[in-house]
Design a protein around this motif. Structure first.
Motif, PDB file in Angstrom:
ATOM      1  N   GLY A 121      -8.581  -9.091  -0.579  1.00  0.00           N
ATOM      2  CA  GLY A 121      -7.321 -10.167  -0.677  1.00  0.00           C
ATOM      3  C   GLY A 121      -7.234  -9.986  -2.359  1.00  0.00           C
ATOM      4  N   GLU A 122      -8.044  -9.356  -3.298  1.00  0.00           N
ATOM      5  CA  GLU A 122      -7.545  -9.563  -4.667  1.00  0.00           C
ATOM      6  C   GLU A 122      -7.082  -8.248  -4.992  1.00  0.00           C
ATOM      7  OE1 GLU A 122     -10.943 -10.694  -7.054  1.00  0.00           O
ATOM      8  OE2 GLU A 122     -11.145 -12.630  -6.103  1.00  0.00           O
ATOM      9  N   ASN A 123      -7.420  -7.172  -4.440  1.00  0.00           N
ATOM     10  CA  ASN A 123      -6.411  -5.915  -4.885  1.00  0.00           C
ATOM     11  C   ASN A 123      -6.525  -5.546  -6.335  1.00  0.00           C
ATOM     12  OD1 ASN A 123      -5.131  -5.651  -2.207  1.00  0.00           O
ATOM     13  ND2 ASN A 123      -3.875  -7.433  -2.934  1.00  0.00           N
ATOM     14  N   LYS A 124      -7.856  -5.662  -6.802  1.00  0.00           N
ATOM     15  CA  LYS A 124      -8.140  -5.236  -8.043  1.00  0.00           C
ATOM     16  C   LYS A 124      -9.698  -5.300  -8.075  1.00  0.00           C
ATOM     17  CE  LYS A 124      -8.752 -10.069  -9.840  1.00  0.00           C
ATOM     18  NZ  LYS A 124      -8.165 -11.040 -10.851  1.00  0.00           N
ATOM     19  N   LEU A 125     -10.124  -4.306  -9.165  1.00  0.00           N
ATOM     20  CA  LEU A 125     -11.495  -4.643  -9.435  1.00  0.00           C
ATOM     21  C   LEU A 125     -12.070  -6.064  -9.968  1.00  0.00           C
ATOM     22  CD1 LEU A 125     -11.971  -0.983 -11.364  1.00  0.00           C
ATOM     23  CD2 LEU A 125     -13.278  -1.785  -9.386  1.00  0.00           C
ATOM     24  N   SER A 126     -13.056  -6.357  -9.363  1.00  0.00           N
ATOM     25  CA  SER A 126     -13.758  -7.744  -9.872  1.00  0.00           C
ATOM     26  C   SER A 126     -14.213  -7.567 -11.207  1.00  0.00           C
ATOM     27  CB  SER A 126     -14.925  -7.648  -8.912  1.00  0.00           C
ATOM     28  OG  SER A 126     -14.581  -8.080  -7.646  1.00  0.00           O
TER      29      SER A 126
ATOM     30  N   SER B 195      -2.240  -6.077  -9.690  1.00  0.00           N
ATOM     31  CA  SER B 195      -2.645  -4.822  -9.297  1.00  0.00           C
ATOM     32  C   SER B 195      -2.479  -4.473  -7.850  1.00  0.00           C
ATOM     33  CB  SER B 195      -4.231  -4.608  -9.383  1.00  0.00           C
ATOM     34  OG  SER B 195      -4.786  -3.287  -9.079  1.00  0.00           O
ATOM     35  N   LEU B 196      -2.300  -3.634  -7.080  1.00  0.00           N
ATOM     36  CA  LEU B 196      -2.115  -3.578  -5.599  1.00  0.00           C
ATOM     37  C   LEU B 196      -3.156  -2.877  -5.067  1.00  0.00           C
ATOM     38  CD1 LEU B 196       1.543  -2.047  -5.906  1.00  0.00           C
ATOM     39  CD2 LEU B 196       1.017  -4.270  -5.236  1.00  0.00           C
ATOM     40  N   GLY B 197      -3.968  -2.487  -5.652  1.00  0.00           N
ATOM     41  CA  GLY B 197      -5.273  -1.807  -5.084  1.00  0.00           C
ATOM     42  C   GLY B 197      -6.045  -1.411  -6.211  1.00  0.00           C
ATOM     43  N   VAL B 198      -7.106  -0.337  -5.817  1.00  0.00           N
ATOM     44  CA  VAL B 198      -7.988   0.374  -6.666  1.00  0.00           C
ATOM     45  C   VAL B 198      -8.101   1.762  -6.286  1.00  0.00           C
ATOM     46  CG1 VAL B 198      -9.400  -1.847  -7.057  1.00  0.00           C
ATOM     47  CG2 VAL B 198      -9.937  -0.202  -5.690  1.00  0.00           C
ATOM     48  N   GLU B 199      -8.658   2.558  -7.375  1.00  0.00           N
ATOM     49  CA  GLU B 199      -9.017   3.863  -7.136  1.00  0.00           C
ATOM     50  C   GLU B 199     -10.495   4.057  -7.865  1.00  0.00           C
ATOM     51  OE1 GLU B 199      -6.500   7.841  -7.516  1.00  0.00           O
ATOM     52  OE2 GLU B 199      -6.844   7.022  -9.481  1.00  0.00           O
ATOM     53  N   PHE B 200     -11.304   4.589  -6.662  1.00  0.00           N
ATOM     54  CA  PHE B 200     -12.553   5.034  -7.220  1.00  0.00           C
ATOM     55  C   PHE B 200     -12.224   6.890  -7.191  1.00  0.00           C
ATOM     56  CE2 PHE B 200     -13.498   1.306  -5.057  1.00  0.00           C
ATOM     57  CZ  PHE B 200     -14.173   0.424  -6.062  1.00  0.00           C
ATOM     58  N   ALA B 201     -12.332   7.393  -8.298  1.00  0.00           N
ATOM     59  CA  ALA B 201     -12.612   8.799  -8.323  1.00  0.00           C
ATOM     60  C   ALA B 201     -13.845   9.349  -8.780  1.00  0.00           C
ATOM     61  CB  ALA B 201     -11.433   9.184  -9.615  1.00  0.00           C
ATOM     62  N   GLY B 202     -14.272  10.479  -8.315  1.00  0.00           N
ATOM     63  CA  GLY B 202     -15.554  10.725  -8.251  1.00  0.00           C
ATOM     64  C   GLY B 202     -15.585  12.068  -9.401  1.00  0.00           C
TER      65      GLY B 202
ATOM     66  N   ALA C 136     -10.169   2.762 -11.770  1.00  0.00           N
ATOM     67  CA  ALA C 136      -8.956   2.054 -12.017  1.00  0.00           C
ATOM     68  C   ALA C 136      -8.378   1.058 -11.094  1.00  0.00           C
ATOM     69  CB  ALA C 136      -8.041   3.256 -12.655  1.00  0.00           C
ATOM     70  N   ASP C 137      -7.647   0.206 -11.632  1.00  0.00           N
ATOM     71  CA  ASP C 137      -6.642  -0.729 -10.894  1.00  0.00           C
ATOM     72  C   ASP C 137      -5.711   0.087 -10.505  1.00  0.00           C
ATOM     73  OD1 ASP C 137      -8.055  -3.035 -10.990  1.00  0.00           O
ATOM     74  OD2 ASP C 137      -7.265  -3.613 -12.814  1.00  0.00           O
ATOM     75  N   VAL C 138      -4.968   0.028  -9.333  1.00  0.00           N
ATOM     76  CA  VAL C 138      -3.639   0.600  -9.117  1.00  0.00           C
ATOM     77  C   VAL C 138      -2.538  -0.348  -9.090  1.00  0.00           C
ATOM     78  CG1 VAL C 138      -2.241   1.747  -7.129  1.00  0.00           C
ATOM     79  CG2 VAL C 138      -4.829   2.336  -7.496  1.00  0.00           C
ATOM     80  N   THR C 139      -1.448  -0.087 -10.012  1.00  0.00           N
ATOM     81  CA  THR C 139      -0.361  -1.045 -10.131  1.00  0.00           C
ATOM     82  C   THR C 139       0.861  -0.047 -10.457  1.00  0.00           C
ATOM     83  OG1 THR C 139       0.681  -2.974 -11.393  1.00  0.00           O
ATOM     84  CG2 THR C 139      -0.880  -1.177 -12.730  1.00  0.00           C
ATOM     85  N   TRP C 140       1.972  -0.719 -10.787  1.00  0.00           N
ATOM     86  CA  TRP C 140       3.079   0.052 -11.063  1.00  0.00           C
ATOM     87  C   TRP C 140       3.727  -0.553 -12.276  1.00  0.00           C
ATOM     88  CZ3 TRP C 140       7.969   0.298  -6.863  1.00  0.00           C
ATOM     89  CH2 TRP C 140       8.476   0.953  -7.464  1.00  0.00           C
ATOM     90  N   LEU C 141       3.064   0.324 -13.277  1.00  0.00           N
ATOM     91  CA  LEU C 141       3.502  -0.053 -14.758  1.00  0.00           C
ATOM     92  C   LEU C 141       5.034   0.065 -14.899  1.00  0.00           C
ATOM     93  CD1 LEU C 141       0.692   1.884 -16.504  1.00  0.00           C
ATOM     94  CD2 LEU C 141       0.922  -0.533 -16.080  1.00  0.00           C
TER      95      LEU C 141
END
Length: 621
Positions: A572-577, A488-495, A470-475
């Motif tokens: 620098g993009e702070n989101k999933l491509s 988005s402020l970053g990404v999250e990889f959950a396994g 998922a993208d990490v943001t402040w909805l």
């Protein structure tokens, strides 16, 4: 008088030798009654009828391991004992005795003879084959001697120092004065914080339930190789009483020190866990099941700090006592540093991976966590989830976390890799047992990122038994576009899990569920819940790529593995491509993409690909 003085000096000298085993230090040697009295342990050996163990009576019972690497040192672990069974004595941590007193002869017949083990480290060779003998041209660069007794369940944990940064080493243990050796392992130090590093590869695991299935994911990752470090985000063991062909030992829910030691020992008998532990340094943290389900500051889902619960649920073991037992066994059995000997519940820590990244490992389960959802109180938690006082990690860890994020930015690290047990991004919807149940704590984290212009943030998570990216943001605060990822402020990889339960088959039904979850959750970009497995995070200067791998079944031990998806975030993009996962995944559902199930599966032993299928994912119980 001379005899008394010399005896006392001899006791102190041997106590110093005992102290090279770090497990004698936990939880603290700097405070009265919070560490093991090493001179007392030694004095047990002075009895005239004391007969030391013969090397023929001893074995390396649970393999070897390494972990918590630094630029010039790494932790090495093993267990040397006269039997596979753990020490069941619990008297040293209960009742009316000084905390962690090891004057055990007053209470039980303590083991009088420390077992002596030598260890050695040398630069690694290119061979990944299992070896038992060091070659003559392999020069030892670090070595030492350590002792162990039943006080610490015959475990050995040492710090091998004087090593070079970002370098692979072999290591081995030998029972003193004998030819009895452990297998040869492989480990690796981290880069120096100022080193220029082009790539680091992290294998990320979580949730390994022994009775539920075989730990094929560990073996697959070990056989493929090419990894720098192993991250385990918790639920490494389970406290439950699972049955079946891999039934839990002991055959009951764990409460006592002996229970937790035995459970750790059982997990370390798994050959695939042993293989991965021997050949790659681990950086683990715990989730809830290392202690008990849905833990928080004052209890668990099935035990709380009341007399009724103590009597009816706790087998006369209190919440605090149970935590003490679990934590002590964890530090004895895991190749991990205790970074603060004044705080035995602290497992949160960080690692500087050159100028490429900082790895920040959190504890979002056990360290001063406000009350969580326990089933019977869900309506109450829903009412208070937004209260400012609620914290997933406690004030001390929160402050450390925010300082560490800012320090990482200030020192010029390219990426921040944040290991959290539970989902941060909101990909799990409205769940209250994750960061979503601690809104203020989550918002303070996001505010820290915004106020300090901290970018290139990658969150890691386990716990959910599903692959979720998922993208990490402040909805509600930021203008986020789910289609493009802007805002988005970053990404999250959950396994997913190594073997713990997931979506029931068939795969088509799991894919349909995934499609609906992605459709209904703005930040969620890929969801997959059928396969068990792990993911490999490749961290480079210009991008981070996560490759997800699935085991087609854990009902049997096997070497089969499917590549499920590859997802990328550019620096620098702070989101999933976009397109997400290149527009195509093997299983689950990616936003805007297609799912093409090929069943083309790699045999990690033969390195051959075949189209195969299995009827059952888990062991039937």
């Amino acid at each position: 008088m001379k005899v008394v003085i010399l005896s006392a000096l001899a006791a102190v000298a041997t106590a110093v030798e005992l102290s090279t085993n770090l497990n004698y230090h936990s939880p603290s040697t700097r405070h009265s009654n919070l560490g093991i009295d090493l001179p007392t342990v030694h004095r047990r050996t002075l009895k005239r009828d004391s007969v030391p163990y013969s090397p023929d009576d001893l074995n390396f019972t649970h393999g070897i391991a390494s972990g918590d690497p630094y630029p010039t040192s790494v932790i090495l672990w093993t267990r040397v004992a006269p039997s596979l069974a753990s020490d069941l004595g619990n008297i040293t941590v209960e009742g009316n005795v000084p905390l962690y007193s090891h004057e055990t002869e007053r209470y039980i017949i303590a083991d009088p003879n420390p077992i002596c083990v030598d260890w050695a480290v040398w630069p690694a060779t290119s061979s990944n084959a299992t070896r038992w003998k060091r070659q003559e041209n392999e020069t030892v660069v670090a070595s030492g001697r350590a002792y162990t007794t039943s006080d610490i369940d015959f475990t050995i944990k040492v710090e091998a120092g004087g090593l070079s940064p970002f370098t692979e080493y072999n290591y081995q243990f030998t029972i003193c004065g004998s030819d009895k050796k452990s297998r040869i392992g492989k480990t690796k130090t981290t880069p120096d914080k100022n080193d220029s590093v082009s790539e680091v590869k992290l294998a990320v695991f979580s949730c390994s339930n022994f009775p539920n299935g075989y730990f094929n994911a560990y073996g697959n990752a070990a056989r493929k190789g090419g990894l720098d470090y192993v991250i385990h985000l918790g639920d490494y063991i389970y406290e439950s009483a699972g049955g079946g062909e891999r039934a839990h030992d002991p055959p009951r829910v764990t409460f006592t020190l002996g229970d937790y030691r035995t459970r750790h020992g059982q997990y370390r008998t798994d050959p695939d866990l042993q293989l991965l532990a021997a050949n790659h340094p681990w950086i683990p943290t715990w989730d809830d099941h290392e202690v008990a389900n849905n833990g928080y500051r004052d209890g668990f889902s099935a035990l709380n700090n009341t007399e009724a619960s103590f009597r009816q649920d706790g087998r006369m073991v209190s919440v605090d006592q149970r935590k003490m037992n679990a934590v002590r066994a964890y530090f004895e059995w895991m190749p991990i540093r205790q970074v603060d000997l004044d705080d035995n519940l602290r497992i949160w820590r960080s690692f500087e991976l050159g100028n490429l990244a900082d790895l920040i490992i959190l504890d979002t389960r056990n360290y001063d966590r406000s009350i969580t959802s326990l089933g019977w109180n869900d309506a109450y938690i829903e009412l208070i989830r937004d209260e400012a006082s609620r914290s997933l990690m406690g004030g001390r860890q929160e402050s450390w976390f925010y300082r560490t994020l800012k320090k990482s930015k200030d020192r010029g690290a390219k990426w921040r890799i944040i290991g959290s047990q539970v989902i941060f991004s909101g990909a799990d919807g409205a769940g209250t047992d994750t960061w979503g149940g601690y809104t203020a704590n989550r918002n303070r984290t996001l505010q820290t990122l915004i106020d300090n212009d901290i970018d290139n943030n990658v969150f890691l998570a386990g716990d959910s038994h599903r692959n979720q990216v998922a993208d990490v943001t402040w909805l509600g605060e930021l203008d986020y576009n789910p289609a493009t990822g802007s805002g988005s402020l970053g990404v999250e990889f959950a396994g997913t899990a190594v073997s713990s339960s997931g979506r029931a088959g068939p795969i088509s039904a799991a894919n349909t569920y995934a499609r609906n979850r992605v459709r209904d959750t703005d930040v969620l970009q890929w969801h997959e819940g059928y396969y068990r497995g792990y993911f490999v995070l490749s961290v480079q200067k210009d991008k981070v790529t996560a490759g997800f791998f699935g085991s087609p079944t854990v009902a049997t031990r096997n070497p089969w593995e499917l590549p499920l998806a590859n997802l990328t975030v550019l620096s620098g993009e702070n989101k999933l491509s976009r397109p997400v996962a290149g527009g195509k995944v093997e299983a689950g559902f990616a936003k805007g993409g297609t799912t093409t199930g090929t069943n083309l599966t790699l045999n990690t032993e033969t390195k051959k690909w075949e189209v195969i299928g299995f009827d059952e994912m888990f062991i039937s119980r």
